[in-house]
Write an enzyme that holds these catalytic residues in place. Sequence first.
Site, mmCIF file in Angstrom:
data_model
loop_
_atom_site.group_PDB
_atom_site.id
_atom_site.type_symbol
_atom_site.label_atom_id
_atom_site.label_comp_id
_atom_site.label_asym_id
_atom_site.label_seq_id
_atom_site.Cartn_x
_atom_site.Cartn_y
_atom_site.Cartn_z
ATOM 1 N NE ARG A 161 -3.251 -2.964 0.409
ATOM 2 C CZ ARG A 161 -3.771 -3.740 1.364
ATOM 3 N NH1 ARG A 161 -3.125 -3.898 2.521
ATOM 4 N NH2 ARG A 161 -4.908 -4.373 1.174
ATOM 5 C CG ASP A 190 -2.665 -6.199 -1.033
ATOM 6 O OD1 ASP A 190 -3.741 -6.144 -1.669
ATOM 7 O OD2 ASP A 190 -2.598 -6.567 0.155
ATOM 8 C CG HIS A 265 -5.800 -8.598 -1.074
ATOM 9 N ND1 HIS A 265 -6.185 -7.278 -0.974
ATOM 10 C CD2 HIS A 265 -6.503 -9.262 -0.121
ATOM 11 C CE1 HIS A 265 -7.072 -7.145 -0.004
ATOM 12 N NE2 HIS A 265 -7.294 -8.335 0.526
ATOM 13 C CD GLU A 328 -9.889 -8.549 3.256
ATOM 14 O OE1 GLU A 328 -10.617 -7.943 4.050
ATOM 15 O OE2 GLU A 328 -8.860 -8.053 2.755
ATOM 16 C CD1 TRP A 470 -3.270 -4.727 8.621
ATOM 17 C CD2 TRP A 470 -2.515 -5.335 6.611
ATOM 18 N NE1 TRP A 470 -3.343 -6.103 8.534
ATOM 19 C CE2 TRP A 470 -2.883 -6.505 7.315
ATOM 20 C CE3 TRP A 470 -2.007 -5.469 5.311
ATOM 21 C CZ2 TRP A 470 -2.763 -7.781 6.772
ATOM 22 C CZ3 TRP A 470 -1.896 -6.741 4.770
ATOM 23 C CH2 TRP A 470 -2.271 -7.870 5.494
ATOM 24 C CD GLU A 472 -4.884 -0.703 4.058
ATOM 25 O OE1 GLU A 472 -4.103 -0.665 5.042
ATOM 26 O OE2 GLU A 472 -5.585 -1.699 3.789
HETATM 27 C C1 ACM Z 1 -6.255 -9.068 6.268
HETATM 28 O O1 ACM Z 1 -6.285 -8.140 7.090
HETATM 29 N N1 ACM Z 1 -6.996 -9.021 5.177
HETATM 30 C C2 ACM Z 1 -5.413 -10.234 6.466
#
Ligand code: ACM
Length: 534
Positions: A161, A190, A265, A328, A470, A472
């Site tokens: 990201r 991703d 992803h 996801e 993460w 983002e």
């Molecule tokens: C995740 O947070 N989608 C692993």
Amino acid sequence: MPVVPAAAAVALALVPWPSRVTPGAGAFTLAPSTVIVADAALSEVADGFARRVQPATGFAYVVRSGATPKPGSVIEFRVDASLATTLGAEGYRLEVTPHRVTVHAAAAAGAFYATQTMRQLLPNAIERGALVKGVAWTMPAVSIEDTPRFSWRGAHLDVSRHFMPKEFVKRYIDLMALHKLNRFHWHLTDDQGWRIEIMKYPKLTSVGAWRTGTLVGDLHTDTAKRMYDNVPHGGFYTQDDIREVVAYAAERFVTVVPEIEMPGHAQAAIAAYPELGNVKRPLSVLRIWGEGEDVLNASPATVAFMQDVLAEVIALFPSPWIHVGGDEVQKGPWKESAAMQAQIKQLGLSGEHELQSWFIRQMDGWLTQHGRRMIGWDEILEGGLAPNATVMSWRGDDGAIAAANAGHDAVLTPNHHTYFDYYQSKDRAGEPHAIGGFLPLDTVYTWDPIPKAIAPDKVSRILGVQAQVWTEYIADGRAVEYMAFPRFAALSEVAWTPASGRDLAKFRARMAVHAERLRVLDVNMRPLEQSVVP
Ligand code: ACM
């Protein structure tokens, strides 16, 4: 009543707190005349300690072998094979007395962790990269016996990201080692960027590593409200960069676990090689968060492509575990694809969940054949778990419970305790814009990680715990540090310290002192706030 006691009240501000600590009388002083002596198996670790203390102290130690000189100021590193059964390969005994520091360990890893403890016993100024004058380089006398609670003490970093330069990745690994963490989960691919050079498929990085801009602010459902910075963003690691980081981590007893996301992803890969996708229109490397517009198709050609990628990955990463993502995976693109519907029928599968499981099994089988173990997010349980899979349980604990009770290994990465991209305060206006959530320091610290629903004979299947970062809304290393610290330190005690040794008030008191060390290391830590009782 002050929430954080005065720093002076805490003599031993060790983080993570060891298994057993017995304070002694007096202190050892590091001097130019101090002799460092080590058994051959521990000499590299001893040398690492000597190099670490050199810039600030100016003392240029040369590690010796052989017998211990007496008398005089001595630091000795000795192998004690009997500790393998009591403290394990990562455990150590450390005795600090006014004239001598003795490290005993069964293996180099344990001696390395002893040096991280020694570092924390020395004044904070030891962390400086330049000569510091006028400091007495003392360690308080103490006797420590220490061994980690869990073998998997992880920290994850999403470099897709937002790309993070390798210099920052190395710094992150340094900060892990200081806290005795040992698994660096490198989230390399991703929808928003592919960050690892693959020789066979150069467009993965020439196309897949770059996007034309990035979402600014929230991901509004109304697409007309979405704002973009229109600033091109990207970057990737060459295979030489990867080798450099892997070697750097190994010197710090950190295993680098690479993650190559599939079959979801993966829009950056599909933008580079459209034949990997399902929708018959060109896609770009994603500029928004959430999930991409497409996922990998599950054709034999795509399976072979991803196995080619894994072949280059395993040549770069000695890690026993290779992470294939698996989270996801939108099923829409497969539902609408005549080819995927035909494949489901031909394989005799019940639907898209089983097709996902089939895809993941192709990777599990391939990795097993090549002597590695597959690890994936808990969605890999859906449609049936691959035979050799290890599960990372992120949607709470359920994935770990199901995996462990079925006899699979699992790592606890639940969002409710380990997602360090979540807000650290309820006062969102006072914080950098984040993806959401609320995970204050005390909630991380007081986490009792072993879920009660795991059968007692299956608890050993829980390898450990891991922090997730993460990115983002985390654009660079300074911003990563703000989100990671102080929560990283709390997680390190969940991972390392026996449950009986954890105490929130004492942790906070030690943390107030440890924060000063992090400041000397120029860590952009979020200031410690008032205790928020969970
Ligand atoms: C995740 O947070 N989608 C692993």
